[in-house]
Structures are given as C-alpha cells and as structure tokens.
Design an enzyme around this catalytic site. Structure first.
Site, PDB file in Angstrom:
ATOM      1  N   CYS A 128      38.883  44.128  31.408  1.00  0.00           N
ATOM      2  CA  CYS A 128      39.520  42.836  31.715  1.00  0.00           C
ATOM      3  C   CYS A 128      38.976  42.286  33.027  1.00  0.00           C
ATOM      4  O   CYS A 128      38.743  41.083  33.157  1.00  0.00           O
ATOM      5  CB  CYS A 128      41.027  42.977  31.896  1.00  0.00           C
ATOM      6  SG  CYS A 128      41.841  44.010  30.705  1.00  0.00           S
ATOM      7  N   ASP A 129      38.800  43.139  34.033  1.00  0.00           N
ATOM      8  CA  ASP A 129      38.565  42.651  35.390  1.00  0.00           C
ATOM      9  C   ASP A 129      37.203  43.011  35.977  1.00  0.00           C
ATOM     10  O   ASP A 129      36.861  42.541  37.068  1.00  0.00           O
ATOM     11  CB  ASP A 129      39.665  43.205  36.323  1.00  0.00           C
ATOM     12  CG  ASP A 129      41.047  42.749  35.879  1.00  0.00           C
ATOM     13  OD1 ASP A 129      41.144  41.621  35.362  1.00  0.00           O
ATOM     14  OD2 ASP A 129      42.008  43.509  36.030  1.00  0.00           O
TER      15      ASP A 129
ATOM     16  N   CYS B  14      42.232  47.993  34.293  1.00  0.00           N
ATOM     17  CA  CYS B  14      41.471  47.609  33.100  1.00  0.00           C
ATOM     18  C   CYS B  14      40.093  47.068  33.465  1.00  0.00           C
ATOM     19  O   CYS B  14      39.953  45.898  33.845  1.00  0.00           O
ATOM     20  CB  CYS B  14      42.252  46.569  32.309  1.00  0.00           C
ATOM     21  SG  CYS B  14      41.337  45.960  30.893  1.00  0.00           S
TER      22      CYS B  14
END
Ligand code: NDP
Length: 317
Positions: A140-141, A137
């Site tokens: 997200c990261d 992701c």
C-alpha cells in the site's frame, strides 16, 4: 423447531475462507449473504504475488485471486453487502447480527470468517507516526518511499516479503529482527539475504520512532534501535518504518459469546468448524492460529459451508 431467520446463511468476512464458504453454500442453493467488512477481500488484498496457491503455476496477485473468488460466489447467487458486522446475539434462534449502520439481519446459520489484522509494536512513538512514515503494508505504502531509506521489523515470511518488495522503491532496506533465528521459510529468507539492497540488524528492536513535526506535517527521520543483548541504543536514520510482526484475529466483537484462546482465535470442535453454539461456524485466520495460509483458509471455509449445510438439512431445509 427453532424459529427461522430471514436468511439461511450469513457469512461474516470475505477473505479466502468467507468466499469459499460463499461458493459452497451458494452452489447448495442456500442463498448466502456475505458481509464484506472493513477490508473487502481480506489480507490478500494487500499482498503482492501469491506463489503457493495451487492452480496458479506462475503465481497470482492477491487482489486478482479475491476478485475471481467473489465473482465465482456471485455466479451462484451469493449476495455481498459492503458493511461491517459489529454486534451479534446468538443466545436464541434465529441468530441475530447487526451491521455498522444498525441494520439487523437474522439467519439460521452464521459463518464467521473475519480473518486477522496486522499487529503493531504498541509503543507510543509508533502510534504517533502511523500513516506519516509508519505502516504495516508495503504494497500500500512502499511507493511513497521512492529512493528513501526504510526499515522492516519482523523475522517471518511477511517481513521477508515486505523487505523484498520495498527494494523496488527504497534506496536501502534494513530488516530488524529481535533474535538470530528466523520464522521465515528458507526460500523467502534466502531471497532476502541475496538481495544486495537488504541489510540485517539482528538481536535488535525498535526502542523509539523518531521524527519531526514541521508546520503540522509529521515525518519520520529515524529509529532508535536497541541491541537486546547489550542494551546499547543507536540511532538509525530512515524515512519509513514497516511493521511486519504477525497478525491478530478480528474477533473482539465475539468476546464473551464464543469460546476463544487468550489471543482471540475462535475455538472449534476438533476437525470441524463448529463453535459451541449450534448453527455458528468459524473458519480461516479468525480460527486458525497454526497454518494461516490462503489455501487452509479456503479449506476451512469449505468445511464451515458443509457443516452449515448439514445443520440446515437436519432442520428440514
Ligand atoms: P509470523 O508469526 O510467522 O512472524 C512474526 C515475526 O514477527 C516473528 O519473527 C516474530 O519474532 C516477530 N515479532 C512478533 N512480535 C514482535 C514484537 N513485538 N517485536 C518484534 N518482533 C516481533 O507472522 P508472518 O506475518 O510473518 O507470517 C504469518 C503466516 O503467513 C506464516 O505462516 C507465513 O508462512 C505466511 N506467509 C506466507 C507468505 C508467502 O508464502 N508468500 C507471505 C507472508 C506470510 P519471533 O520469531 O522472535 O517470535
């Protein structure tokens, strides 16, 4: 006359399919309850801009779209539970489901909208560095790889989108794809090709994720890449590895209960959301292996709601 459940409609999953089913069944006064599951809002919660959902001329962020859909369903009385359903019994009526806190719920109809989850390569070193450099992701990261080098694996739209997004953070993005042809749409592929920060490594797969473990702190230092044509292995230094190779349906808890294909996509009657069990309907990415779009998920969620409503009507609802 089948024995009635506590609820008329239970919806499992809250992506565009589940929430559309909730909007329709709530508006039909069927007082649906929705189980949000492990990722409330589904896959769109980890997507950046959605540019192809009709009605949003300038695009809309995934989480914002899901928030609007949830509020729309709640406005008509749909009730959300932040629990995951991990067991069902559809062998008799009422239909029974159990949440992860062991609470049992019964209903006359169940709509399965559990969606799909990211797939991984399945190699040991990938597992070893999961969350310590390996991710599925970018939204997200990606932030953790500011001015660092990353690789993205895959040749579909997700890989292109992730690679483009990562160029906002990373110093260099290498897209690794196992062949020369792409599944990605032309517009997404061209955007990635035009991005000067993205390099392409084609006919290439990750043989191993390489890293270090200093004082119990794991980190990725690179990947061993294998050229699938020559078999040659070369080391490519990087700090982040993003896997974007598609998804698999979240249907394991229904194995042996509902019909599914070899990958796990639920089988429904042609042009309908009906499963082989009366009163049980399937929609969205858990059932659709072909289109897998937010808009088609919403469309099949609507179909499931209408199918459930008609069945309840036939029961004398
Ligand atoms: P896809 O199934 O389209 O693509 C998966 C990619 O991963 C393929 O290129 C495939 O290679 C590769 N792959 C699969 N398994 C492996 C493996 N074990 N090792 C190496 N490579 C592998 O999935 P996506 O998630 O990209 O897209 C799913 C759907 O979502 C599509 O319909 C897409 O259009 C849509 N989407 C739309 C977006 C948008 O419009 N903004 C954004 C993201 C997705 P191969 O081609 O060789 O099989």
């Amino acid at each position: 006359m089948p024995q009635r459940g506590q609820h008329k409609v239970i919806i499992i999953g809250t992506g565009p399919a589940g929430l559309t089913a909730a909007i329709y069944t709530a508006r039909a006064n069927l007082e649906p309850i929705i189980f949000e599951g492990a990722q409330p809002g589904g896959q769109l919660m980890i997507t950046t801009d959605i540019e192809n959902y009709p009605g949003f001329e300038k695009g809309i962020a995934g989480p914002e779209l899901m928030d609007i859909m949830r509020k729309q369903a709640q406005r008509f009385g749909a009730q959300s539970f932040f629990k995951t359903i991990n067991k069902v019994d559809f062998s008799s009526k009422p239909l029974r489901v159990w949440a992860d806190d062991n609470t049992e719920y019964t209903a006359d109809t169940v709509i399965i909208a559990t969606g799909a989850s990211a797939r991984y390569l399945g190699i040991e070193s990938e597992k070893n560095y999961m969350g310590s450099g390996v991710s599925a992701c970018a939204t997200c990261d990606g932030f953790f790889f500011r001015n660092q080098r990353v690789v993205v694996v895959g040749g579909g739209d997700t890989a292109m989108e992730e690679a483009n997004y990562l160029t906002h953070h990373a110093s260099e993005v290498t897209l690794i794809h196992r062949r020369e042809g792409f599944r990605a749409s032309n517009i997404m592929l061209e955007r990635a090709k035009k991005n000067p920060k993205i390099k392409f490594a084609l006919n290439t797969v990750i043989d191993e994720v390489v890293g270090s473990n200093e004082n119990g702190r794991k980190s990725v230092t690179g990947v061993n890449l294998k050229n699938v044509k020559t078999g040659e292995i070369t080391f490519h230094p990087c700090e982040g590895v993003f896997i974007a190779i598609g998804h698999e349906p979240n249907t394991k808890f229904l194995k042996g209960i509902l019909d599914m294909d070899e990958v796990g996509y639920l089988k429904t009657e042609k042009s309908s959301s009906k499963t082989k069990i009366e009163g049980v309907y399937a929609c969205g990415d858990a059932q659709d292996s072909v289109y897998r779009q937010a808009i088609t998920a919403a469309g099949t969620g609507c179909m499931a709601a209408i199918d459930a409503e008609r069945y309840l009507e036939s029961m004398g609802e």
